[in-house]
Design a protein around this motif. Sequence first.
Motif, short mmCIF file in Angstrom:
data_model
loop_
_atom_site.label_atom_id
_atom_site.label_comp_id
_atom_site.label_asym_id
_atom_site.label_seq_id
_atom_site.Cartn_x
_atom_site.Cartn_y
_atom_site.Cartn_z
N GLY A 114 11.46 4.64 -4.17
CA GLY A 114 10.84 4.00 -3.02
C GLY A 114 9.70 3.08 -3.38
N ALA A 115 8.98 3.40 -4.46
CA ALA A 115 7.82 2.58 -4.85
C ALA A 115 8.22 1.31 -5.58
CB ALA A 115 6.89 3.41 -5.74
N LEU A 158 3.16 6.22 -5.73
CA LEU A 158 2.79 6.58 -7.09
C LEU A 158 1.72 7.67 -7.11
CD1 LEU A 158 2.60 3.08 -8.86
CD2 LEU A 158 4.48 4.72 -8.90
N PHE A 159 0.72 7.53 -6.25
CA PHE A 159 -0.32 8.56 -6.17
C PHE A 159 0.28 9.89 -5.73
CE2 PHE A 159 -3.06 4.93 -6.42
CZ PHE A 159 -4.28 5.40 -6.85
N CYS A 160 1.16 9.85 -4.73
CA CYS A 160 1.83 11.07 -4.28
C CYS A 160 2.67 11.67 -5.40
CB CYS A 160 2.70 10.75 -3.06
SG CYS A 160 3.51 12.19 -2.33
N PHE A 161 3.33 10.83 -6.16
CA PHE A 161 4.14 11.26 -7.29
C PHE A 161 3.30 12.06 -8.29
CE2 PHE A 161 5.68 10.83 -11.57
CZ PHE A 161 7.06 10.88 -11.49
N LEU A 162 2.15 11.50 -8.68
CA LEU A 162 1.33 12.16 -9.69
C LEU A 162 0.79 13.49 -9.17
CD1 LEU A 162 0.21 12.04 -12.52
CD2 LEU A 162 -1.77 10.79 -11.64
N GLY A 163 0.33 13.50 -7.92
CA GLY A 163 -0.16 14.75 -7.35
C GLY A 163 0.92 15.81 -7.25
N SER A 176 12.03 17.60 -9.30
CA SER A 176 12.39 16.38 -10.01
C SER A 176 13.17 15.42 -9.12
CB SER A 176 13.21 16.71 -11.25
OG SER A 176 12.46 17.50 -12.16
N VAL A 177 14.00 15.96 -8.25
CA VAL A 177 14.74 15.11 -7.30
C VAL A 177 13.77 14.39 -6.37
CG1 VAL A 177 16.41 15.10 -5.42
CG2 VAL A 177 16.83 16.51 -7.44
N ILE A 178 12.78 15.12 -5.87
CA ILE A 178 11.78 14.52 -4.98
C ILE A 178 10.99 13.45 -5.72
CG2 ILE A 178 9.72 14.99 -3.60
CD1 ILE A 178 10.86 17.79 -3.09
N GLN A 210 0.82 -1.20 0.00
CA GLN A 210 0.00 0.00 0.00
C GLN A 210 0.86 1.26 0.00
OE1 GLN A 210 -2.33 0.73 3.55
NE2 GLN A 210 -3.97 1.71 2.39
N LEU A 211 1.93 1.26 0.77
CA LEU A 211 2.83 2.42 0.79
C LEU A 211 3.51 2.61 -0.56
CD1 LEU A 211 4.51 2.10 4.31
CD2 LEU A 211 2.87 3.84 3.56
N ALA A 212 3.88 1.51 -1.22
CA ALA A 212 4.52 1.62 -2.52
C ALA A 212 3.56 2.22 -3.56
CB ALA A 212 5.00 0.25 -2.99
N ILE A 213 2.31 1.74 -3.57
CA ILE A 213 1.34 2.29 -4.51
C ILE A 213 0.99 3.73 -4.13
CG2 ILE A 213 -0.96 1.97 -5.49
CD1 ILE A 213 -0.71 -1.01 -4.84
N ALA A 214 0.94 4.01 -2.82
CA ALA A 214 0.69 5.38 -2.38
C ALA A 214 1.76 6.33 -2.87
CB ALA A 214 0.60 5.42 -0.85
#
Length: 432
Positions: free
Chosen positions: A180-181, A18-23, A171-173, A12-16
Amino acid sequence: MPRVLDDFRRTQLAIAALFCFLGFQYATWASRIPALKERLDLSAGEVGLLLVVTGAGAAASFPLITFLMQRLGARRVALLSGLSLVAILLVLSVAPNYPTALVILCVDGAAVGCLNVAMNAQGAALEAVHGRTAMTQLHATFSAGSFLAALLSSGVTALTSDIAPHFAAASVILLLLLAGARPRLLTDDAPAAASPPLAGQEKGKRRRGFARPTQAVLWLGCAMVFAEVVEGSMNDWSALYLKDIAHASPQVAPLGIAVISIVMVVARLFGDGWRSRWGDAQVVRVGSAVAGVGLALALLAGGVVPALIGFACVGLGVAAVAPCLYVAAAAEGPQALSVVAATGTTGLLVGPAVIGFVAEAADLAWGMAVVAASAVVVSLCTTRLRFVPRRPRPRRAQGRTWSGRGPCDPAAAADVHPRDRARPPVLQRCLP
């Protein structure tokens, strides 16, 4: 803690991520639209056209998404589209003219569409594999990413108006989030192993190919389009509304996205509880009404403070709408999920462009009124839908966690440890 829970949380954290990345990626460049407008000397209509080509890229990418998902799988599509979005952000920061920016954002729309479908497919597979609700909290991390990007934007704007160092730091973040994902994302065979097709279903798929969307899928797509119009327009135009209409300072203007995002994060953290208590239908219909009415009243009142309060109403109202619609689409099947996710991405990117054209013809206040009306349309669309009733959260059986599926579902019995098969009475009836 049982290993099944440990695996669930890590995935769940790994998929989260990705969601954080897109936002984070989306809000990074959206919060700097005023700077892009000033640097490239754009009108409101030209800004709207930038957003149109972004949505066009997302809409045109649907055949590509289907092909990539079949050939590469959700995991690889998510990682490759994430790397593409990092490169796009860096190139956008040095775009020399308006036509170049149009091309860059068209490609950005296609990459956003790919990542959106892939990460929601991962989220739906997580729920199918572990039998637990996760989609609302996953969408909360999208809002968290937008909030963090808005804070970074506000801080960098106070130091410099140049977007190049801002986008480089962002971009670094983003690369750290992808790194991490990557290790814990679901492999492409996990969903299939967890939920095998019903008898005759695979044969029917081979015979028909791409099935025509059902009426339920069409209403889901319509509701998702307008829901994403609301969310995307608030992200893209809130800063300009605060600056041009409410006359906020350059440091305060980016906080419009921050207010929407933080309220949405908090609401989505409690979203599963609301869904269990009131059901998905009530959450979507009442939430959409709160968003529309709250924003309309803020526009009538005018000023910075009423605008921020109205933005908070939008964040609160639409927080659980998209997760509920994704869950309803997943219940219709994987193809429906792809269709609804693709239409949602199109609404997310095309809707703000429509607001830009309205702002060009009248002013941005009328454009935001269209956003308020879109929220009401979501509520009307969902009256034509029948949502899946929510089930209570699964209980632990003799210190172990079972899947939470129906008490007579054979798949539920298959998830029980062999030493526990004779213990939980509620599952004994399911054993072969």
